[in-house]
Write a protein that holds these residues in place. Structure first.
Motif, PDB file in Angstrom:
ATOM      1  N   LYS A  59       0.831  -1.201   0.000  1.00  0.00           N
ATOM      2  CA  LYS A  59       0.000   0.000   0.000  1.00  0.00           C
ATOM      3  C   LYS A  59       0.868   1.255   0.000  1.00  0.00           C
ATOM      4  O   LYS A  59       0.590   2.207  -0.732  1.00  0.00           O
ATOM      5  CB  LYS A  59      -0.933  -0.021   1.214  1.00  0.00           C
ATOM      6  CG  LYS A  59      -1.964   1.074   1.205  1.00  0.00           C
ATOM      7  CD  LYS A  59      -3.048   0.857   2.242  1.00  0.00           C
ATOM      8  CE  LYS A  59      -2.522   0.810   3.643  1.00  0.00           C
ATOM      9  NZ  LYS A  59      -3.582   0.886   4.665  1.00  0.00           N
ATOM     10  N   SER A  60       1.929   1.246   0.775  1.00  0.00           N
ATOM     11  CA  SER A  60       2.836   2.388   0.847  1.00  0.00           C
ATOM     12  C   SER A  60       3.509   2.636  -0.510  1.00  0.00           C
ATOM     13  O   SER A  60       3.553   3.769  -0.995  1.00  0.00           O
ATOM     14  CB  SER A  60       3.882   2.140   1.927  1.00  0.00           C
ATOM     15  OG  SER A  60       4.785   3.198   1.997  1.00  0.00           O
ATOM     16  N   PHE A  62       2.471   1.585  -3.450  1.00  0.00           N
ATOM     17  CA  PHE A  62       1.452   1.922  -4.440  1.00  0.00           C
ATOM     18  C   PHE A  62       1.018   3.381  -4.304  1.00  0.00           C
ATOM     19  O   PHE A  62       0.835   4.076  -5.306  1.00  0.00           O
ATOM     20  CB  PHE A  62       0.244   0.988  -4.306  1.00  0.00           C
ATOM     21  CG  PHE A  62      -0.746   1.144  -5.418  1.00  0.00           C
ATOM     22  CD1 PHE A  62      -0.532   0.534  -6.636  1.00  0.00           C
ATOM     23  CD2 PHE A  62      -1.878   1.922  -5.250  1.00  0.00           C
ATOM     24  CE1 PHE A  62      -1.434   0.683  -7.680  1.00  0.00           C
ATOM     25  CE2 PHE A  62      -2.787   2.078  -6.285  1.00  0.00           C
ATOM     26  CZ  PHE A  62      -2.566   1.457  -7.495  1.00  0.00           C
ATOM     27  N   GLN A  63       0.879   3.868  -3.084  1.00  0.00           N
ATOM     28  CA  GLN A  63       0.497   5.269  -2.879  1.00  0.00           C
ATOM     29  C   GLN A  63       1.563   6.213  -3.420  1.00  0.00           C
ATOM     30  O   GLN A  63       1.247   7.221  -4.055  1.00  0.00           O
ATOM     31  CB  GLN A  63       0.230   5.536  -1.399  1.00  0.00           C
ATOM     32  CG  GLN A  63      -1.073   4.929  -0.930  1.00  0.00           C
ATOM     33  CD  GLN A  63      -1.269   5.000   0.580  1.00  0.00           C
ATOM     34  OE1 GLN A  63      -0.312   5.144   1.339  1.00  0.00           O
ATOM     35  NE2 GLN A  63      -2.505   4.868   1.013  1.00  0.00           N
ATOM     36  N   GLU A  64       2.820   5.890  -3.174  1.00  0.00           N
ATOM     37  CA  GLU A  64       3.913   6.710  -3.709  1.00  0.00           C
ATOM     38  C   GLU A  64       3.916   6.694  -5.229  1.00  0.00           C
ATOM     39  O   GLU A  64       4.082   7.718  -5.876  1.00  0.00           O
ATOM     40  CB  GLU A  64       5.255   6.226  -3.161  1.00  0.00           C
ATOM     41  CG  GLU A  64       6.412   7.094  -3.586  1.00  0.00           C
ATOM     42  CD  GLU A  64       7.729   6.654  -2.974  1.00  0.00           C
ATOM     43  OE1 GLU A  64       8.774   7.007  -3.554  1.00  0.00           O
ATOM     44  OE2 GLU A  64       7.724   5.967  -1.939  1.00  0.00           O
ATOM     45  N   THR A  66       1.354   6.190  -7.159  1.00  0.00           N
ATOM     46  CA  THR A  66       0.185   6.947  -7.609  1.00  0.00           C
ATOM     47  C   THR A  66       0.463   8.443  -7.576  1.00  0.00           C
ATOM     48  O   THR A  66       0.125   9.166  -8.527  1.00  0.00           O
ATOM     49  CB  THR A  66      -1.033   6.603  -6.722  1.00  0.00           C
ATOM     50  OG1 THR A  66      -1.292   5.210  -6.825  1.00  0.00           O
ATOM     51  CG2 THR A  66      -2.259   7.377  -7.143  1.00  0.00           C
ATOM     52  N   ILE A  67       1.085   8.920  -6.523  1.00  0.00           N
ATOM     53  CA  ILE A  67       1.426  10.344  -6.413  1.00  0.00           C
ATOM     54  C   ILE A  67       2.349  10.745  -7.560  1.00  0.00           C
ATOM     55  O   ILE A  67       2.123  11.763  -8.232  1.00  0.00           O
ATOM     56  CB  ILE A  67       2.080  10.637  -5.045  1.00  0.00           C
ATOM     57  CG1 ILE A  67       1.028  10.541  -3.940  1.00  0.00           C
ATOM     58  CG2 ILE A  67       2.765  12.015  -5.046  1.00  0.00           C
ATOM     59  CD1 ILE A  67       1.612  10.523  -2.534  1.00  0.00           C
ATOM     60  N   ASN A  70       0.524  10.748 -10.934  1.00  0.00           N
ATOM     61  CA  ASN A  70      -0.332  11.928 -11.061  1.00  0.00           C
ATOM     62  C   ASN A  70       0.473  13.184 -11.362  1.00  0.00           C
ATOM     63  O   ASN A  70       0.014  14.066 -12.088  1.00  0.00           O
ATOM     64  CB  ASN A  70      -1.187  12.115  -9.811  1.00  0.00           C
ATOM     65  CG  ASN A  70      -2.343  11.141  -9.771  1.00  0.00           C
ATOM     66  OD1 ASN A  70      -2.870  10.742 -10.802  1.00  0.00           O
ATOM     67  ND2 ASN A  70      -2.715  10.727  -8.574  1.00  0.00           N
TER      68      ASN A  70
END
Length: 78
Positions: A59-60, A62-64, A66-67, A70
């Motif tokens: 999750k960590s 994947f969030q990075e 995604t940021i 974007n």
């Protein structure tokens, strides 16, 4: 299927169960067979302690990702 309510409309048993099998072999989930109110016995899956750690790490990352993705999508110039 529960996944459909989250927008996963094209996931079939032939896709999902091999993935669950691989996750079980890696000790990320455990499986038990139990009675079903609707007929034959069913498999019930639970996340393991190793699986919870893997999930938090994933999750960590994947969030990075995604940021950063974007940032690229919203960039004025490349």
């Amino acid at each position: 299927m529960v996944l459909e309510k989250y927008g996963f409309k094209d996931i079939y048993e032939g896709t999902l169960y091999p993935l669950l099998s691989r996750m079980e072999k890696k000790n990320l989930i455990s499986c038990r067979i139990g009675k079903s109110p609707l007929g034959p016995k069913r498999k019930y899956y639970s996340i393991t302690e190793d699986g919870q750690k893997y999930y938090e790490d994933f999750k960590s990352v994947f969030q990075e990702m995604t940021i950063n993705t974007n940032k690229i999508i919203n960039a004025k110039e490349l």
